[in-house]
Design a protein around this motif. Sequence first.
Motif, PDB file in Angstrom:
ATOM      1  N   GLN A  74       7.067  -0.144   3.637  1.00 20.59           N
ATOM      2  CA  GLN A  74       8.386  -0.731   3.929  1.00 20.59           C
ATOM      3  C   GLN A  74       8.490  -1.068   5.416  1.00 20.59           C
ATOM      4  N   GLU A  75       8.035  -0.117   6.259  1.00 25.62           N
ATOM      5  CA  GLU A  75       8.108  -0.362   7.715  1.00 25.62           C
ATOM      6  C   GLU A  75       7.213  -1.529   8.117  1.00 25.62           C
ATOM      7  N   VAL A  98       5.951  -5.881  -1.659  1.00 29.61           N
ATOM      8  CA  VAL A  98       5.576  -4.461  -1.692  1.00 29.61           C
ATOM      9  C   VAL A  98       5.489  -4.078  -3.169  1.00 29.61           C
ATOM     10  N   PHE A  99       4.297  -3.693  -3.620  1.00 29.93           N
ATOM     11  CA  PHE A  99       4.015  -3.513  -5.044  1.00 29.93           C
ATOM     12  C   PHE A  99       3.644  -2.048  -5.304  1.00 29.93           C
ATOM     13  N   HIS A 100       4.429  -1.361  -6.132  1.00 30.46           N
ATOM     14  CA  HIS A 100       4.156   0.062  -6.418  1.00 30.46           C
ATOM     15  C   HIS A 100       3.381   0.196  -7.725  1.00 30.46           C
ATOM     16  N   GLN A 132       6.591   9.794   2.891  1.00 32.19           N
ATOM     17  CA  GLN A 132       5.969   8.998   3.967  1.00 32.19           C
ATOM     18  C   GLN A 132       5.159   7.841   3.385  1.00 32.19           C
ATOM     19  N   LEU A 133       4.483   8.108   2.274  1.00 32.97           N
ATOM     20  CA  LEU A 133       3.688   7.051   1.628  1.00 32.97           C
ATOM     21  C   LEU A 133       4.596   5.891   1.187  1.00 32.97           C
ATOM     22  N   LEU A 134       5.779   6.216   0.658  1.00 29.19           N
ATOM     23  CA  LEU A 134       6.726   5.161   0.247  1.00 29.19           C
ATOM     24  C   LEU A 134       7.257   4.389   1.453  1.00 29.19           C
ATOM     25  N   GLN A 135       7.425   5.117   2.565  1.00 31.09           N
ATOM     26  CA  GLN A 135       8.057   4.526   3.747  1.00 31.09           C
ATOM     27  C   GLN A 135       7.119   3.564   4.479  1.00 31.09           C
TER      28      GLN A 135
END
Length: 777
Positions: A704-705, A673-675, A698-701
């Motif tokens: 991850q899900e 997961v690359f930010h 929500q965008l961060l989550q």
Amino acid sequence: MAEMANMDPEGMDGVRMTWNVWPRTKVEASKCVIPLAASISPIRRHSDIPSLPYAPLKCRTCVAVLNAFARVDFAAKIWICPFCFQRNPFPPHYHMISETNLPGELYPQYTTVEYALPPSSTTAGQFDPRSGAAPQTPPPVFVFVLDTCMIEEELGFAKSALKQAIGLLPENALVGFVSFGTQAHVHELGFSEMSKVFVFKGNKEVSKDQVLDQLGLSSRRAPTSGFPKGAQNGFQSAAGVNRFLLPASDCEYTLDLLLDELQTDQWPVQPGHRSQRCTGVALSVAAGLLGACLPGTGARIVALVGGPCTEGPGTIISKDLSDPVRSHKDLDKDAAPYYKKAVKFYDSIAKQLVAQGHVLDLFASALDQVGVAEMKVTVESTGGLVVLSESFGHSVFKDSFKRVFEDGDQSLDLCFNGTLEINCSKDIKIQGVIGPCSSLEKKGPSVSDTVIGEGNTNAWKLCGLDKSTCLTVFFDLSSTGANAPGTVNPQFYLQFVTSYQNPEGQTLLRVTTVTRQWVDTAVSTEELVQGFDQETAAVVMARLASFKMETEEGFDATRWLDRTLIRLCSKFGDYRKDDATSFTLNPYFSLFPQFLFNLRRSQFVQVFNNSPDETAYFRMLLNRENISNATVMIQPSLTSYTFSSPPQPALLDVASIAADRILLLDAYFSVVVFHGMTIAQWRNMGYHNQPEHEAFAQLLQAPQEDSQMIVRERFPVPRLVVCDQHGSQARFLLAKLNPSANYNNANDMTAGSDVIFTDDVSLQVFFEHLQKLAVQS
């Protein structure tokens, strides 16, 4: 329905082929460039496969099983075998059949059926005439082999994983325990008053007979095949093997105590030296113990190894720490003095385990190499599982190990004692199989003279197999122009017959019969082109290249793949001679060059940055996973998450990186997961915790899900990497991306994007060269 078909390209049969129509002659087949091959998942789960509670009918001549493609004469009660055209009468219990009353195997939609064989026809149990009792199906056996040459913390992690596993086993499963360090210790679990151990010297090779002698099990030798007569529960006698193998429910408490008391190896280690670890002897002893007790029963040796073998047979490195463990360069230059001897030793263990029908599972967790490259032959020929991680405390090991023993939807469905037989139409020859199996040396008219992988046979042993096991079968044609097949019958047939024991001990027989068409490619290649499966072809080429790299000295995989691709494009591309700009590729081939571009950059071909252990691990998984999974190993998938649009696939290219984007890379062995830069800064400032920035939270989550979903469904569990742009771990993503922007053309790039420091060619340059070479006259 069409959508469903696209979602599940393997369908009910679990068969995918490089070419779905075949040329008629050997010469025409060689012009296809990509070999004729099928990838099969012998026991893949599918809701539509019918289960038939009786034994199958077989052809008198070629022993092919009755199937939906057989021609049936209902009046005369005979069926004609599609493989050899033999006329076979139906037995009396089929006398009711008619056009409207068909048995399951003759329904045209059931090209795959599963027969549940009655217990009397299996070799596992024996009927007891005195009590009239039906044979008991022997319970599965698990022998845990634990390395104790580890630091306290690592041993603690391994012990807690073992305790959890024993708690998850079915109650009737039999459990044995061997621990090893400088010596190998077999624990007599049946002697619960105090701990009683049989010790084997670590520096001396022990044969199966010596193991039996020392354990006091050899006085009444067991028959080597079938099931021992007079055996209760699969045991020789009360005093025999049930001293060492106990039902999980009986020995859980004893084993818990034993593991609590178990210490790290007490043998003194000199400064500057490695621990004395006798992995080879421990595995020999475990194999010998299983051979003594339970022929014809499903059994697994589950080995937890925390470092390289330095003592006795199977040694891969000296005890002196100044001597580094062998690298790829050492193997190429023949400068690995222990390698060949160790491989030969593990090959002998592989032969013993295959003869007994037992499996070796290897869980290797260490920062240095432990010898997976040498043990590969044993794990692969017995169909064992393999997991490689950095520590027994790492989620890659812990979660994978737990998955092996879990029930329910997450279960791996570990099956035992499989055999695969292949029947084919006349003129089709089998060259061999690449994958987790071993040849049964069964000759027949369909066996080819050229061998790839496990060849010279039309039957294979699969000691261990599960719902995701996949094998690649290579075919050859024996026909020349004069006697080309397909003039009489335009269809050819392949039948895969897999018998196996499921986790409950029941014997099942899965029969898959597929048909494809012969075409005359000398006249037109249009049908041939439409039958090309790009994903399967890429995976087959990857497996073949890996196999050649291991077996052929000085084999240059990159050149071989390049030449193959150039030949394929020359044969099937549309172009004017010597005019690269005129080159176009049919849509049926359009993705294939990109697959090969990523394959030649992948860890399967570029071994420079990996240890031999890692390479062996990657190749074992490439050879045993289905086509969809293997495609992801070769060409990872990339998904982009932004404020403005829902998650969508992104190009596997450095241009996909943007400051306000999150990327999710699935490279099979790792999930990243690359930010982007801006996203990472906002997150560090805690914006996602503020109610007005709910959308950002929500965008961060979301990624991850999605990454958790991938991790949950995959075995072995992939390594999860969460990183930020310009962070050190961003390398996990950058290494997989097409370097369309590198340090030579960095001034062309968009703001917020990234640059890759490499001399690798980009996909664009690769394509240009390919076009130039393909059109050369």
